[in-house]
Design a protein around this motif. Structure first.
Motif, PDB file in Angstrom:
ATOM      1  N   ASN A   1       0.810  -1.209   0.000  1.00  0.00           N
ATOM      2  CA  ASN A   1       0.000   0.000   0.000  1.00  0.00           C
ATOM      3  C   ASN A   1       0.849   1.267   0.000  1.00  0.00           C
ATOM      4  O   ASN A   1       0.729   2.106   0.878  1.00  0.00           O
ATOM      5  CB  ASN A   1      -0.923  -0.056   1.230  1.00  0.00           C
ATOM      6  CG  ASN A   1      -2.032   0.946   1.136  1.00  0.00           C
ATOM      7  OD1 ASN A   1      -2.282   1.507   0.063  1.00  0.00           O
ATOM      8  ND2 ASN A   1      -2.690   1.211   2.248  1.00  0.00           N
TER       9      ASN A   1
ATOM     10  N   ALA B   1       2.692   4.435  -2.685  1.00  0.00           N
ATOM     11  CA  ALA B   1       2.544   5.074  -4.002  1.00  0.00           C
ATOM     12  C   ALA B   1       3.930   5.511  -4.460  1.00  0.00           C
ATOM     13  O   ALA B   1       4.703   6.082  -3.683  1.00  0.00           O
ATOM     14  CB  ALA B   1       1.603   6.259  -3.926  1.00  0.00           C
TER      15      ALA B   1
ATOM     16  N   SER C   1       2.017   9.106 -10.573  1.00  0.00           N
ATOM     17  CA  SER C   1       2.098   8.329  -9.339  1.00  0.00           C
ATOM     18  C   SER C   1       1.318   7.027  -9.510  1.00  0.00           C
ATOM     19  O   SER C   1       0.237   7.030 -10.099  1.00  0.00           O
ATOM     20  CB  SER C   1       1.519   9.173  -8.202  1.00  0.00           C
ATOM     21  OG  SER C   1       1.392   8.391  -7.051  1.00  0.00           O
ATOM     22  N   ARG C   2       1.875   5.920  -9.024  1.00  0.00           N
ATOM     23  CA  ARG C   2       1.174   4.634  -9.093  1.00  0.00           C
ATOM     24  C   ARG C   2       1.101   4.017  -7.715  1.00  0.00           C
ATOM     25  O   ARG C   2       2.100   3.914  -7.013  1.00  0.00           O
ATOM     26  CB  ARG C   2       1.911   3.625 -10.012  1.00  0.00           C
ATOM     27  CG  ARG C   2       1.972   3.972 -11.455  1.00  0.00           C
ATOM     28  CD  ARG C   2       0.647   4.182 -12.115  1.00  0.00           C
ATOM     29  NE  ARG C   2      -0.271   3.059 -12.062  1.00  0.00           N
ATOM     30  CZ  ARG C   2      -1.267   2.895 -12.916  1.00  0.00           C
ATOM     31  NH1 ARG C   2      -1.471   3.752 -13.884  1.00  0.00           N
ATOM     32  NH2 ARG C   2      -2.073   1.868 -12.792  1.00  0.00           N
ATOM     33  N   HIS C   3      -0.077   3.590  -7.378  1.00  0.00           N
ATOM     34  CA  HIS C   3      -0.354   2.986  -6.081  1.00  0.00           C
ATOM     35  C   HIS C   3      -0.155   1.473  -6.195  1.00  0.00           C
ATOM     36  O   HIS C   3      -0.392   0.914  -7.248  1.00  0.00           O
ATOM     37  CB  HIS C   3      -1.815   3.316  -5.755  1.00  0.00           C
ATOM     38  CG  HIS C   3      -2.190   3.035  -4.359  1.00  0.00           C
ATOM     39  ND1 HIS C   3      -2.517   1.788  -3.929  1.00  0.00           N
ATOM     40  CD2 HIS C   3      -2.270   3.852  -3.280  1.00  0.00           C
ATOM     41  CE1 HIS C   3      -2.803   1.852  -2.631  1.00  0.00           C
ATOM     42  NE2 HIS C   3      -2.669   3.096  -2.216  1.00  0.00           N
TER      43      HIS C   3
ATOM     44  N   PRO D   1       3.922  -0.985  -9.363  1.00  0.00           N
ATOM     45  CA  PRO D   1       4.106   0.458  -9.568  1.00  0.00           C
ATOM     46  C   PRO D   1       5.363   0.772 -10.393  1.00  0.00           C
ATOM     47  O   PRO D   1       5.337   1.669 -11.249  1.00  0.00           O
ATOM     48  CB  PRO D   1       4.224   1.000  -8.140  1.00  0.00           C
ATOM     49  CG  PRO D   1       3.476   0.018  -7.306  1.00  0.00           C
ATOM     50  CD  PRO D   1       3.725  -1.322  -7.944  1.00  0.00           C
TER      51      PRO D   1
ATOM     52  N   ASP E   1       5.648   7.303  -1.424  1.00  0.00           N
ATOM     53  CA  ASP E   1       4.728   7.724  -0.370  1.00  0.00           C
ATOM     54  C   ASP E   1       4.409   6.466   0.430  1.00  0.00           C
ATOM     55  O   ASP E   1       3.753   5.545  -0.077  1.00  0.00           O
ATOM     56  CB  ASP E   1       3.468   8.330  -1.008  1.00  0.00           C
ATOM     57  CG  ASP E   1       2.488   8.844   0.024  1.00  0.00           C
ATOM     58  OD1 ASP E   1       2.613   8.467   1.207  1.00  0.00           O
ATOM     59  OD2 ASP E   1       1.592   9.619  -0.365  1.00  0.00           O
TER      60      ASP E   1
ATOM     61  N   PRO F   1       0.025   6.490   1.573  1.00  0.00           N
ATOM     62  CA  PRO F   1      -0.782   7.287   0.637  1.00  0.00           C
ATOM     63  C   PRO F   1      -2.223   7.511   1.088  1.00  0.00           C
ATOM     64  O   PRO F   1      -2.881   8.424   0.617  1.00  0.00           O
ATOM     65  CB  PRO F   1      -0.735   6.485  -0.665  1.00  0.00           C
ATOM     66  CG  PRO F   1      -0.250   5.142  -0.306  1.00  0.00           C
ATOM     67  CD  PRO F   1       0.482   5.223   0.990  1.00  0.00           C
TER      68      PRO F   1
END
Ligand SMILES: Cc1cc2nc3c(=O)[nH]c(=O)nc-3n(C[C@H](O)[C@H](O)[C@H](O)COP(=O)(O)OP(=O)(O)OC[C@H]3O[C@@H](n4cnc5c(N)ncnc54)[C@H](O)[C@@H]3O)c2cc1C
Length: 400
Positions: A214, A216, A223-225, A239, A260, A263
């Protein structure tokens, strides 16, 4: 030529259309990468709606309108219906990924080969293409055990794959064959691959093989989670695969991305949660934000982070942790390749303009897509399209 999903599909379509088809492959059997793909569950396609589906495909010179029409002619439902026709029912996971209900590749491959036999496709394995002499007919030079053979064909569909996992037969040796004929091919590069970075030994001792759940990952405003895995050499995971096309810079492979680690919370929320912390910063962050062990180890051991002496700085780092990626992992280890035959070399029917009667399909064309079923779908659809075009071309160029 080439017994991956693109070549298998092209052979099936051409034979169903009445052509006399021989499928050549360098290895002892076809579909080896498909079988490898099936080891962790064969993700055949994705349930996503059409426009976002098409948007997944990338490439510096991608002809998106052409690819859209190719995928429109053979979309995710068409692939599922086709699989069902082979006796392979599929199911879509909540992520949208579509798998055979058995998750396996082998039953599908067996049924596909059976279909080929029924259609009269001849299979010639242990035939590695060494050269192509265009003409009427085309002359193909193969290396077979103990001897070289020359074969003639009125039309040729090349579906020789990219350059990842060369043990499956996808060696990318065809690049030099086409370049020698003056065809522009963008160098094959690793796509959907891990990236290397220098982990401190203490971090690896604690969390090698652990997920960063979980998170990002961001670079260049995108941005990819998702989830990443800490590996001995760096990081792997969705990601990174998704950001691959923008992470790969030709001159200098090193890039700094930001992670992140929480996120689901905004910066102010994280600051609030860490409010009042004045010692044991990382331990408190782990407890109050429920950080996983891998994220905690990064905050504790990455030398460019800390020392922690204010909750604000810690909160800012948790929300935007810089990480220097050194380089992608080698092509041989990647799930797929970027690069390939440039779109500018191809007609709308995927025929090589300079080689009338020679078509290309699958990963050997200069497109890339993330994992999630988009790769096999792209190969299947381009295989269909190239075969239909080849049939039309044969019809209009038939000998009198
Ligand atoms: C570990 C792994 C997991 C994957 N999982 C998935 C997944 O779940 N879903 C998904 O969509 N995609 C997945 N992929 C990617 C997918 O398998 C490929 O994109 C796809 O197989 C490419 O199909 P293709 O027909 O273009 O080429 P390939 O499948 O690579 O086939 C090319 C064929 O051409 C033959 N060949 C090559 N050169 C020559 C030559 N000179 N002469 C004769 N024959 C030659 C090879 O032997 C090979 O059989 C995965 C890949 C890997 C490595």
């Amino acid at each position: 030529m080439g017994g991956g999903p693109a070549g298998l599909r092209a052979a099936e379509i051409a034979a169903a259309g009445g052509a006399q088809v021989t499928l050549y492959d360098a290895k002892r059997s076809v579909g080896r990468k498909l079988l490898v793909a099936g080891k962790s569950g064969l993700n055949l396609t994705n349930d996503e709606a059409f426009e976002p589906f098409v948007a997944r495909y990338q490439g510096p010179e991608l002809r998106r309108d052409l690819l859209r029409s190719i995928l429109h002619g053979c979309d995710n439902m068409a692939l599922r219906t086709w699989a069902s026709g082979l006796g392979i029912e599929t199911k879509a996971a909540s992520s949208g990924k579509v798998f055979p209900t058995s998750m396996k590749a082998a039953p599908l491959l067996r049924a596909w080969i059976r279909r080929h036999r029924e259609l009269g496709v001849t299979s010639e394995v242990n035939h590695e293409l060494l050269g192509l002499q265009p003409g009427k007919p085309h002359r193909l030079l193969f290396c077979t055990p103990g001897k070289e053979v020359v074969v003639q064909a009125d039309a040729v569909i090349l579906a020789l794959g990219g350059g990842s996992w060369p043990s499956t037969g996808s060696t990318g040796h065809w690049v030099s064959i086409l370049r020698e004929l003056g065809i522009e091919v963008a160098s094959l590069e690793p796509a959907n691959c891990g990236w290397e970075l220098d982990w401190p030994a203490e971090l690896l001792q604690g969390v090698e093989g652990h997920p960063l759940k979980n998170i990002a990952l961001a670079f260049g405003g995108v941005s990819r989670h998702g989830e990443l895995m800490i590996t001995r050499y760096g990081l792997e995971g969705g990601p990174l695969y998704h950001l691959g096309p923008i992470l790969r810079t030709r001159e200098n492979p090193a890039v700094t991305v930001t992670l992140d680690l929480k996120p689901s919370f905004g910066l102010e929320e994280v600051k609030k949660k860490l409010g009042g912390v004045s010692s044991n910063y990382v331990r408190e962050a782990r407890r109050r934000l429920n950080l996983d062990p891998a994220a905690t180890a990064m905050l504790r051991h990455l030398p460019h982070l800390g020392p922690w002496n204010s909750p604000e700085i810690l909160a800012t780092t948790i929300k935007s942790c810089p990480l220097k990626l050194l380089r992608p992992r080698p092509l041989a280890e990647a799930i797929s390749s970027a690069g390939g035959v440039r779109w500018s070399e191809l007609s709308d029917g995927l025929m090589i303009n300079q080689l009338p009667g020679v078509f290309v399909a699958g990963e050997m064309i200069d497109w890339e897509a993330p994992t999630g079923g988009y790769l096999i779908q792209g190969c299947f659809a381009t295989g269909s399209h190239a075969a239909h075009s080849a049939m039309r071309w044969l019809e209009s160029n038939a000998k009198p």
